[in-house]
Design a protein around this motif. Structure first.
Motif, short mmCIF file in Angstrom:
data_model
loop_
_atom_site.label_atom_id
_atom_site.label_comp_id
_atom_site.label_asym_id
_atom_site.label_seq_id
_atom_site.Cartn_x
_atom_site.Cartn_y
_atom_site.Cartn_z
N GLU A 1 0.80 -1.22 0.00
CA GLU A 1 0.00 0.00 0.00
C GLU A 1 0.84 1.27 0.00
N LYS A 2 2.13 1.15 0.31
CA LYS A 2 2.95 2.35 0.42
C LYS A 2 3.45 2.83 -0.93
N SER A 3 3.87 4.11 -0.95
CA SER A 3 4.45 4.68 -2.17
C SER A 3 5.96 4.73 -2.03
N TYR A 4 6.64 4.49 -3.15
CA TYR A 4 8.10 4.51 -3.10
C TYR A 4 8.65 5.42 -4.18
N ARG A 5 9.78 6.03 -3.84
CA ARG A 5 10.40 6.94 -4.80
C ARG A 5 11.70 6.31 -5.32
N TYR A 6 11.91 6.42 -6.63
CA TYR A 6 13.11 5.84 -7.23
C TYR A 6 14.28 6.81 -7.07
N ILE A 16 10.04 10.15 -9.72
CA ILE A 16 8.96 9.22 -10.00
C ILE A 16 8.65 8.40 -8.76
N THR A 17 7.36 8.35 -8.46
CA THR A 17 6.94 7.52 -7.34
C THR A 17 6.08 6.40 -7.87
N VAL A 18 6.12 5.29 -7.16
CA VAL A 18 5.41 4.12 -7.64
C VAL A 18 4.91 3.36 -6.42
N PRO A 28 18.13 7.08 -8.40
CA PRO A 28 19.10 6.45 -9.31
C PRO A 28 20.34 5.96 -8.55
N GLY A 29 20.77 4.77 -8.87
CA GLY A 29 21.99 4.22 -8.28
C GLY A 29 21.79 3.69 -6.87
N ARG A 30 20.60 3.88 -6.32
CA ARG A 30 20.38 3.47 -4.93
C ARG A 30 19.23 2.47 -4.83
N GLY A 31 18.10 2.85 -5.39
CA GLY A 31 16.96 1.94 -5.32
C GLY A 31 15.70 2.70 -4.99
N PHE A 32 14.82 2.04 -4.20
CA PHE A 32 13.54 2.64 -3.89
C PHE A 32 13.46 2.95 -2.40
N VAL A 33 13.04 4.18 -2.11
CA VAL A 33 12.84 4.53 -0.71
C VAL A 33 11.40 5.00 -0.52
N GLU A 34 10.90 4.76 0.68
CA GLU A 34 9.50 5.10 0.95
C GLU A 34 9.30 6.60 0.74
N ASP A 35 8.19 6.93 0.10
CA ASP A 35 7.91 8.34 -0.23
C ASP A 35 7.02 8.92 0.86
N HIS A 36 7.53 9.95 1.53
CA HIS A 36 6.72 10.59 2.58
C HIS A 36 6.15 11.90 2.10
#
Lengths: 199, 239
Positions: free
Chosen positions: B165-170, B191-193, B172-180
């Motif tokens: 259910e959470k949103s994540y932000r891409y 970009i958030t996904v 580059p070079g690191r990966g996906f972190v939770e989007d607050h």
């Protein structure tokens, strides 16, 4: 012979023609100089006039020295049939070899996305305008059968259909005088899937 | 120097080809064991049985070649029709996949896994409803194969598993972190996904128009980072 004589210059210039290597270019030069200077002068003048004066037909994009080519002007041709081909040579081939009596549109190439040739290079906007005049009943796609040429046909077919115009494609299959066992499997598959009623 | 004598036939596909001199073709091929290779097909456009009709993109082939250096000389080319028969389909996606391989793979770098993935994606592109998910899976696997694999199941900051259910932000070079909802710094890659899309992409179970749309935008953004500034030429075909 040094590199910068007129003779050498002419040999190099002739090599811009397809199929002409250094040897045949040299033969042509010696022939013109030795035996046919008048012919050479006529060739030079005609070549210059042709290069300067021949452009593309405003309607179908084939080569012509007028604003419109003879085929587009001709009143005896059916204006509701439009055959889409790649080159002016294709127009000549269809005209000479078949009894097709409609009009043409020349793309002057085919889509080759990975080489940077896109719809913009093929006069697609011009073709769409032509379709929007409402005169055309059927568009015949007469592009070749390589993947890129089929992609070109597919691309054109999509927007022709959107306009409610009939799209057809020239048949692919066994050549006249051909034997099935020597036809490659791809062609044979096309020939079989595109079979028609025997008449 | 790259010396290669290749007497055996190798499964291959043609990625692109262009006329070379009067009668020859320059072929960029993707082969099962040798990766991407550049081949000169001498006289392929002329002769009693010209090779040009065989050397078509998207058709399974068997090739052999000889020579050394950057460009090899093609010696044999046969259709490998036992694998699948060629059919007419919208080739936009095919050109797109070929362009990805041309731009992202180096020559003479064997990638047998990608070869198999390529074969699969070509099979699935013409199947109704499978084109989009197949392209996304191919993009993901291609990135992994060239060393830019994505960690789709873990938050790159906290190390916690990605949640549906959470949103994540891409990043580059690191990966996906939770989007607050914090403002993004690097505008280009903003970009958030949703977590669900990341999980589905990771498990290769993408479905539904929303997931497919998100995955497409995500992969497009990520690929842009590796493809560089020049736009994809195959996009010209998409109107």
């Amino acid at each position: 012979m040094t590199d910068n004589t007129l003779i050498e210059h002419l040999v190099t210039s002739l090599r811009c023609l397809p199929g002409v290597g250094p040897k045949s270019a040299q033969r042509m030069v010696y022939h013109l100089l030795g035996r046919d200077r008048d012919g050479g002068r006529i060739l030079a003048n005609t070549l210059r006039a042709a290069m300067d004066d021949i452009g593309n037909c405003r309607l179908c994009r084939t080569f012509t020295e007028s604003e419109l080519c003879a085929l587009c002007v001709s009143e005896s041709r059916d204006p509701s049939l439009l055959c889409v081909v790649e080159t002016p040579a294709n127009v000549a081939a269809i005209n000479r070899g078949t009894d097709y009596n409609g009009r043409f549109f020349v793309l002057l190439g085919h889509l080759s996305p990975l080489d940077g040739v896109g719809p913009g290079h093929l006069g697609i906007d011009q073709l769409k305008k032509r379709l929007d005049t409402g005169d055309i009943r059927e568009v015949i796609l007469a592009t070749g059968s390589t993947v890129e040429r089929q992609a070109t046909a597919h691309y054109i077919a999509e927007f022709v259909r959107e306009r409610g115009i009939l799209v057809s494609r020239i048949a692919l299959g066994v050549p006249l005088g051909g034997e099935l066992e020597f036809v490659d499997s791809g062609t044979l598959a096309h020939a079989l899937s595109g079979r028609g009623e025997y008449r | 120097m790259n010396v290669n004598h290749h007497p055996t036939l190798e499964p291959a596909f043609v990625l692109n080809r262009r006329p070379y001199r009067e009668t020859s073709l320059l072929v960029e091929a993707f082969t099962a064991k040798s990766g991407r290779v550049g081949l000169v097909a001498k006289g392929a456009r002329r002769g009693k049985i010209p090779l040009a009709p065989v050397l078509e993109p998207f058709r399974p082939l068997l090739l052999s070649w000889r020579g050394s250096g950057e460009l090899f000389t093609l010696t044999v080319a046969e259709p490998d029709d036992s694998v699948c028969s060629p059919r007419i389909w919208s080739v936009k996606s095919g050109f797109y996949v070929n362009e990805l391989l041309l731009r992202l793979l180096r020559r003479h770098d064997p990638s047998p896994d990608i070869f198999e993935d390529y074969r699969q994606v070509l099979k699935r592109i013409p199947v109704p409803g499978q084109e989009e998910p197949a392209l996304r899976i191919f993009e993901k696997r291609l990135l992994a194969a060239i060393g830019y694999g994505l960690s789709l199941d873990q938050d790159a900051e906290t190390g916690r598993p990605v949640e549906h259910e959470k949103s994540y932000r891409y990043q580059p070079g690191r990966g996906f972190v939770e989007d607050h909802g914090a403002p993004c710094i690097s505008g280009d890659f903003a970009i958030t996904v949703r977590g669900g899309t990341l999980i589905a992409l990771g498990r290769e179970t993408l479905q539904g128009s929303e997931q497919l749309r998100e995955a497409k935008h995500l992969m497009r953004t990520i690929l842009r980072g590796y493809l560089g500034e020049a736009p994809l030429a195959s996009r010209m075909l998409y109107r």
